[in-house]
Design a protein around this motif. Structure first.
Motif, PDB file in Angstrom:
ATOM      1  N   LEU A 179       0.821  -1.204   0.000  1.00  0.00           N
ATOM      2  CA  LEU A 179       0.000   0.000   0.000  1.00  0.00           C
ATOM      3  C   LEU A 179       0.857   1.257   0.000  1.00  0.00           C
ATOM      4  O   LEU A 179       0.662   2.178  -0.816  1.00  0.00           O
ATOM      5  N   LEU A 180       1.847   1.296   0.900  1.00  0.00           N
ATOM      6  CA  LEU A 180       2.695   2.477   1.015  1.00  0.00           C
ATOM      7  C   LEU A 180       3.551   2.664  -0.230  1.00  0.00           C
ATOM      8  O   LEU A 180       3.792   3.799  -0.678  1.00  0.00           O
ATOM      9  N   VAL A 183       1.341   4.362  -2.785  1.00  0.00           N
ATOM     10  CA  VAL A 183       1.064   5.762  -2.445  1.00  0.00           C
ATOM     11  C   VAL A 183       2.288   6.638  -2.691  1.00  0.00           C
ATOM     12  O   VAL A 183       2.206   7.698  -3.326  1.00  0.00           O
ATOM     13  N   ASP A 186       3.220   6.823  -6.514  1.00  0.00           N
ATOM     14  CA  ASP A 186       2.256   7.576  -7.323  1.00  0.00           C
ATOM     15  C   ASP A 186       2.208   9.055  -6.954  1.00  0.00           C
ATOM     16  O   ASP A 186       2.108   9.920  -7.826  1.00  0.00           O
ATOM     17  N   LEU A 187       2.281   9.356  -5.655  1.00  0.00           N
ATOM     18  CA  LEU A 187       2.071  10.734  -5.204  1.00  0.00           C
ATOM     19  C   LEU A 187       3.369  11.514  -5.013  1.00  0.00           C
ATOM     20  O   LEU A 187       3.361  12.746  -5.112  1.00  0.00           O
ATOM     21  N   ILE A 323      -1.842   1.682  -5.859  1.00  0.00           N
ATOM     22  CA  ILE A 323      -2.534   2.036  -4.615  1.00  0.00           C
ATOM     23  C   ILE A 323      -3.704   1.086  -4.375  1.00  0.00           C
ATOM     24  O   ILE A 323      -3.900   0.586  -3.256  1.00  0.00           O
ATOM     25  N   ARG A 324      -4.478   0.825  -5.403  1.00  0.00           N
ATOM     26  CA  ARG A 324      -5.623  -0.065  -5.239  1.00  0.00           C
ATOM     27  C   ARG A 324      -5.174  -1.479  -4.891  1.00  0.00           C
ATOM     28  O   ARG A 324      -5.838  -2.177  -4.102  1.00  0.00           O
TER      29      ARG A 324
END
Length: 517
Positions: A179-180, A183, A186-187, A323-324
């Protein structure tokens, strides 16, 4: 050749009950300090396990930014596994001899510094070097974090509870990594998958004062054993990794296995002849303990493959974003945490094999459920429940299997016993992933030769027919691998039933938990 270490441990007065508590060099923490100590150890576990999965999500961005070749891209992952798996025994023995908290601190410091280097790496060579250094730090920290639980937490419920939390962090860490990683990549930027370890590492170092150091045990570091054992494990992991990527009959792969066989044979011969062996062979003479190590090999093989193939299925077949994909794995964390917590309470009432055995059966059932996936399977209707069931089974297995592996181990062998259990899991994971990758690729190619490449070509040319055929072939490969992973869990169940005879964990007994990742 050997290096002296340790001092003569204090002798307990006659009549003193030392069961379940290893002599320490400081007062045992109580109350709030026990909670802080558990946070420190669990955070270290989170960091090491998180790093095994967080980097996978960032690989495409790393390749694009640094211009990493396809051949070297895999080594950003494999370099860490090679150093980690190869040096675990040495890290555990160093803790037994030189002080577990001291070696744990050194490992966390090395890991944190390597994370900084990895985030700043300007090219693929330095990034791979940083990953090797991370593996060295993890190999020093992981087995000693486990062993420190026996010196910090009183035997019985506090220690079993700490083991349950620690074991759960393995599943949580793997999921949080996915998950991290999504994130941050992507961000922000892929470099943050390394930088994120820095605040965690610094916080862990600051909190190590809450951990109780054990008395260092007299002895000498078995340098010939360290060289042959570490060299043999590195050659074995390298051969497994290369075999999975380039085929099992290549000259370099076969040479690696030959070197591993020779070095490990010499290692075992030396261990039986030296007064202070790196691996006391007495640890392998107990039937239940040897069975636990063998079972952990099968568990590691199946579990590592689960994360790998589910990630590929989610991103390539279901077209999930990073992320998904990370969020999709959250049920695994919940299942693992729930089952580990429950099993940590059951071990004082039920023999380990009676918890681990049904757990492995449930995990195999979850993998069989995964084996029914299709290119258009529903997440809520099939993927999520199968994931939760698998996690419940694995979570129920880890804590009791650890107790079966370290029950009755003398205090001076706690670190190396924990390291041996971790090594079994890491070697099993590397072997399982390599073998099941070969199985998956072969099954997919039977349906459509070069299925992965065909999928990318179909997407690039907007050829819906080719995309559909490739997705079906790849899914067939993944489900074949899931079925094989179920067989691995069942093999672990057979070993558990036949070899593990340890009784229930009494409240005064000590045990060290296993590292998951």
């Amino acid at each position: 050749m050997s290096v002296s270490a340790g001092s003569t441990p204090a002798v307990a007065p006659a009549g003193t009950d030392t069961s379940g508590t290893e002599p320490g060099t400081g007062p045992a923490p109580r109350g709030r300090h026990l909670g802080l100590a558990l946070v420190v150890i669990a955070a270290a576990q989170l960091m090491v396990v998180l790093d095994a999965t967080i980097t996978n999500i960032a690989l495409p961005a790393v390749q694009s930014d640094l211009g990493v070749s396809d051949a070297n891209l895999a080594w950003i992952v494999n370099a860490y596994a090679l150093a980690f798996g190869g040096l675990l025994l040495l890290g555990g023995k160093a803790g037994d001899l030189f002080g577990r908290r001291r070696i744990f601190q050194a490992g966390i410091a090395v890991f944190t510094l390597a994370s900084l280097f990895g985030g700043l790496a300007p090219n693929e060579g330095l990034l791979i070097a940083a990953r090797i250094l991370q593996g060295v730090g993890a190999a020093l920290a992981a087995p000693n974090a486990l062993a420190l639980i026996t010196t910090t937490f009183p035997g019985g419920r506090p220690r079993n509870t700490a083991m349950g939390v620690y074991a759960a962090m393995g599943g949580v860490g793997a999921t949080v990594g996915l998950l991290l990683g999504g994130v941050l990549t992507d961000l922000l930027d892929w470099r943050w998958v390394f930088f994120v370890n820095i605040p965690i590492g610094l916080a862990v170092l600051a909190g190590t004062r809450t951990l109780v150091e054990a008395e260092r045990h007299p002895g000498r570091l078995d340098v010939p054993g360290a060289v042959t054992g570490t060299g043999g494990l590195i050659a074995l992991v390298y051969g497994i990794t290369r075999g999975g990527e380039h085929g099992w009959t290549g000259a370099l792969t076969l040479a690696s296995f030959a070197v591993a066989a020779v070095l490990l044979a010499v290692f075992l011969l030396l261990q039986g002849r030296t007064a202070s062996p790196m691996l006391p062979l007495r640890l392998l003479k107990d039937r239940s303990r040897a069975g636990s190590y063998a079972t952990m090999l099968f568990i590691g093989a199946g579990m590592f493959a689960t994360f790998y193939f589910l990630t590929l299925y989610a991103q390539l077949i279901l077209d999930y974003s990073p992320i998904r994909t990370g969020f999709a794995f959250l049920p695994f964390s919940f299942g693992m945490a729930a089952a580990a917590g429950a099993s940590s309470k059951l071990v004082t009432h039920v023999a380990p094999r009676l918890i681990a055995g049904p757990g492995l059966l449930v995990a195999a059932g979850g993998m069989c459920w995964f084996a029914t996936l299709t290119p258009d399977s529903s997440y809520a209707g099939r993927i999520m429940p199968a994931m939760f069931v698998t996690a419940l089974g694995l979570g129920a297995s880890f804590v009791p299997m650890t107790l079966g592996a370290v029950s009755g181990v003398s205090h001076e062998d706690t670190g190396i016993a924990s390291a041996l259990l971790n090594t079994a899991q890491q070697i099993g994971g590397a072997l399982g992933l390599a073998v099941l990758s070969t199985v998956s690729t072969s099954a997919a190619d039977d349906r459509l030769p070069g299925a992965a490449g065909a999928l990318y070509r179909g997407l690039a040319t907007h050829d819906a027919g080719l995309v559909s055929a490739a997705a079906a072939a790849l899914t067939h490969g993944y489900t074949t691998a899931f079925a094989a992973a179920a067989a691995l869990f069942l093999a672990g169940l057979v070993v558990t039933a036949l070899a593990i005879t340890a009784g229930r964990q009494h409240r005064g007994e000590g045990a060290a938990p296993v590292h998951m990742g």
